[in-house]
Design a protein around this motif. Structure first.
Motif, mmCIF file in Angstrom:
data_model
loop_
_atom_site.group_PDB
_atom_site.id
_atom_site.type_symbol
_atom_site.label_atom_id
_atom_site.label_comp_id
_atom_site.label_asym_id
_atom_site.label_seq_id
_atom_site.Cartn_x
_atom_site.Cartn_y
_atom_site.Cartn_z
ATOM 1 N N TRP A 9 5.520 -9.589 8.752
ATOM 2 C CA TRP A 9 4.098 -9.588 8.445
ATOM 3 C C TRP A 9 3.256 -9.235 9.655
ATOM 4 O O TRP A 9 2.249 -8.537 9.535
ATOM 5 C CB TRP A 9 3.667 -10.935 7.859
ATOM 6 C CG TRP A 9 4.029 -11.035 6.425
ATOM 7 C CD1 TRP A 9 5.042 -11.744 5.872
ATOM 8 C CD2 TRP A 9 3.393 -10.341 5.354
ATOM 9 N NE1 TRP A 9 5.084 -11.555 4.513
ATOM 10 C CE2 TRP A 9 4.067 -10.690 4.164
ATOM 11 C CE3 TRP A 9 2.325 -9.463 5.271
ATOM 12 C CZ2 TRP A 9 3.708 -10.182 2.923
ATOM 13 C CZ3 TRP A 9 1.959 -8.972 4.032
ATOM 14 C CH2 TRP A 9 2.652 -9.327 2.880
ATOM 15 N N ARG A 10 3.684 -9.693 10.815
ATOM 16 C CA ARG A 10 2.954 -9.366 12.046
ATOM 17 C C ARG A 10 3.013 -7.869 12.298
ATOM 18 O O ARG A 10 2.003 -7.248 12.623
ATOM 19 C CB ARG A 10 3.545 -10.123 13.232
ATOM 20 C CG ARG A 10 2.801 -9.801 14.523
ATOM 21 C CD ARG A 10 3.558 -10.227 15.732
ATOM 22 N NE ARG A 10 3.158 -11.540 16.154
ATOM 23 C CZ ARG A 10 3.833 -12.267 17.034
ATOM 24 N NH1 ARG A 10 4.966 -11.823 17.526
ATOM 25 N NH2 ARG A 10 3.395 -13.436 17.404
ATOM 26 N N ARG A 11 4.181 -7.292 12.127
ATOM 27 C CA ARG A 11 4.326 -5.838 12.320
ATOM 28 C C ARG A 11 3.480 -5.070 11.303
ATOM 29 O O ARG A 11 2.846 -4.076 11.654
ATOM 30 C CB ARG A 11 5.792 -5.432 12.190
ATOM 31 C CG ARG A 11 6.618 -5.853 13.362
ATOM 32 C CD ARG A 11 8.034 -5.370 13.223
ATOM 33 N NE ARG A 11 8.835 -5.886 14.311
ATOM 34 C CZ ARG A 11 10.101 -6.222 14.212
ATOM 35 N NH1 ARG A 11 10.730 -6.115 13.054
ATOM 36 N NH2 ARG A 11 10.762 -6.677 15.249
ATOM 37 N N ARG A 12 3.486 -5.526 10.062
ATOM 38 C CA ARG A 12 2.684 -4.863 9.038
ATOM 39 C C ARG A 12 1.194 -4.977 9.341
ATOM 40 O O ARG A 12 0.433 -4.035 9.137
ATOM 41 C CB ARG A 12 2.977 -5.460 7.670
ATOM 42 C CG ARG A 12 4.333 -5.078 7.134
ATOM 43 C CD ARG A 12 4.560 -5.670 5.779
ATOM 44 N NE ARG A 12 5.903 -5.360 5.314
ATOM 45 C CZ ARG A 12 6.460 -5.898 4.253
ATOM 46 N NH1 ARG A 12 5.789 -6.791 3.543
ATOM 47 N NH2 ARG A 12 7.682 -5.569 3.899
ATOM 48 N N LEU A 13 0.785 -6.124 9.818
ATOM 49 C CA LEU A 13 -0.621 -6.323 10.160
ATOM 50 C C LEU A 13 -1.032 -5.417 11.314
ATOM 51 O O LEU A 13 -2.094 -4.782 11.272
ATOM 52 C CB LEU A 13 -0.888 -7.786 10.516
ATOM 53 C CG LEU A 13 -2.318 -8.155 10.858
ATOM 54 C CD1 LEU A 13 -3.236 -7.891 9.668
ATOM 55 C CD2 LEU A 13 -2.409 -9.601 11.281
ATOM 56 N N ILE A 14 -0.195 -5.326 12.320
ATOM 57 C CA ILE A 14 -0.490 -4.456 13.465
ATOM 58 C C ILE A 14 -0.516 -2.995 13.034
ATOM 59 O O ILE A 14 -1.432 -2.249 13.380
ATOM 60 C CB ILE A 14 0.522 -4.698 14.606
ATOM 61 C CG1 ILE A 14 0.296 -6.084 15.213
ATOM 62 C CG2 ILE A 14 0.410 -3.614 15.668
ATOM 63 C CD1 ILE A 14 1.378 -6.534 16.173
ATOM 64 N N GLY A 16 -1.019 -1.819 9.976
ATOM 65 C CA GLY A 16 -2.162 -1.618 9.088
ATOM 66 C C GLY A 16 -3.470 -1.535 9.851
ATOM 67 O O GLY A 16 -4.335 -0.715 9.539
ATOM 68 N N SER A 17 -3.616 -2.367 10.870
ATOM 69 C CA SER A 17 -4.826 -2.340 11.692
ATOM 70 C C SER A 17 -4.952 -1.016 12.434
ATOM 71 O O SER A 17 -6.031 -0.434 12.516
ATOM 72 C CB SER A 17 -4.830 -3.494 12.693
ATOM 73 O OG SER A 17 -4.835 -4.725 12.025
ATOM 74 N N GLY A 18 -3.834 -0.556 12.964
ATOM 75 C CA GLY A 18 -3.835 0.731 13.663
ATOM 76 C C GLY A 18 -4.165 1.882 12.730
ATOM 77 O O GLY A 18 -4.949 2.772 13.072
ATOM 78 N N LEU A 19 -3.592 1.853 11.536
ATOM 79 C CA LEU A 19 -3.860 2.897 10.554
ATOM 80 C C LEU A 19 -5.326 2.865 10.115
ATOM 81 O O LEU A 19 -5.974 3.909 10.009
ATOM 82 C CB LEU A 19 -2.950 2.723 9.341
ATOM 83 C CG LEU A 19 -3.068 3.757 8.243
ATOM 84 C CD1 LEU A 19 -2.728 5.150 8.772
ATOM 85 C CD2 LEU A 19 -2.157 3.391 7.085
ATOM 86 N N PHE A 20 -5.857 1.659 9.870
ATOM 87 C CA PHE A 20 -7.266 1.523 9.497
ATOM 88 C C PHE A 20 -8.173 2.073 10.600
ATOM 89 O O PHE A 20 -9.143 2.787 10.322
ATOM 90 C CB PHE A 20 -7.605 0.059 9.209
ATOM 91 C CG PHE A 20 -9.043 -0.158 8.872
ATOM 92 C CD1 PHE A 20 -9.529 0.151 7.613
ATOM 93 C CD2 PHE A 20 -9.928 -0.675 9.814
ATOM 94 C CE1 PHE A 20 -10.863 -0.040 7.287
ATOM 95 C CE2 PHE A 20 -11.257 -0.871 9.506
ATOM 96 C CZ PHE A 20 -11.728 -0.556 8.233
ATOM 97 N N GLY A 21 -7.867 1.747 11.849
ATOM 98 C CA GLY A 21 -8.664 2.243 12.969
ATOM 99 C C GLY A 21 -8.625 3.759 13.067
ATOM 100 O O GLY A 21 -9.664 4.403 13.248
ATOM 101 N N ALA A 22 -7.436 4.332 12.928
ATOM 102 C CA ALA A 22 -7.297 5.785 13.006
ATOM 103 C C ALA A 22 -8.046 6.473 11.865
ATOM 104 O O ALA A 22 -8.756 7.467 12.087
ATOM 105 C CB ALA A 22 -5.819 6.172 12.988
ATOM 106 N N LEU A 23 -7.912 5.954 10.650
ATOM 107 C CA LEU A 23 -8.617 6.544 9.514
ATOM 108 C C LEU A 23 -10.130 6.409 9.656
ATOM 109 O O LEU A 23 -10.875 7.305 9.258
ATOM 110 C CB LEU A 23 -8.149 5.903 8.204
ATOM 111 C CG LEU A 23 -6.758 6.293 7.740
ATOM 112 C CD1 LEU A 23 -6.358 5.494 6.506
ATOM 113 C CD2 LEU A 23 -6.660 7.773 7.462
ATOM 114 N N SER A 24 -10.576 5.313 10.236
ATOM 115 C CA SER A 24 -12.013 5.125 10.460
ATOM 116 C C SER A 24 -12.550 6.171 11.428
ATOM 117 O O SER A 24 -13.605 6.764 11.185
ATOM 118 C CB SER A 24 -12.290 3.721 11.006
ATOM 119 O OG SER A 24 -11.943 2.747 10.057
ATOM 120 N N ILE A 25 -11.824 6.402 12.505
ATOM 121 C CA ILE A 25 -12.261 7.394 13.494
ATOM 122 C C ILE A 25 -12.288 8.789 12.881
ATOM 123 O O ILE A 25 -13.260 9.538 13.048
ATOM 124 C CB ILE A 25 -11.355 7.349 14.738
ATOM 125 C CG1 ILE A 25 -11.588 6.044 15.496
ATOM 126 C CG2 ILE A 25 -11.587 8.561 15.638
ATOM 127 C CD1 ILE A 25 -10.577 5.764 16.586
#
Length: 90
Positions: A9-14, A16-25
């Motif tokens: 879950w920690r890996r998925r959260l990290i 997912g957060s990275g993917l969300f940040g990249a898509l936001s940019i």
């Protein structure tokens, strides 16, 4: 720890957060381009006029978003609201 799947879950959260940040940019950069303005059908005549005009080298956001981070964020949130309205109420 691993028996409970917390590491997974920690890996998925990290990730997912990275993917969300990249898509936001990518989204913020893409929607700041002048060609994006023409993606809304009501903008076609205005975009055509801009593209044929003398200031076609100036990005739309230079004039239509006031300077400052607060104004930039407000404009992006306003645009997001317009997209949601367009998608939900077509």
């Amino acid at each position: 720890l691993n028996r409970l799947g917390l590491r997974t879950w920690r890996r998925r959260l990290i990730a997912g957060s990275g993917l969300f940040g990249a898509l936001s940019i990518v989204s913020v950069e893409g929607t700041s381009q002048s060609w994006f303005c023409n993606s809304c059908h009501i903008m076609n005549p205005y975009y055509s006029s801009w593209k044929a005009g003398t200031h076609k080298g100036v990005a739309c956001v230079k004039c239509h978003i006031s300077p400052g981070m607060d104004n930039f964020v407000a404009a992006k949130l306003n645009g997001l609201g317009q997209v949601v309205d367009d998608v939900l109420y077509r």
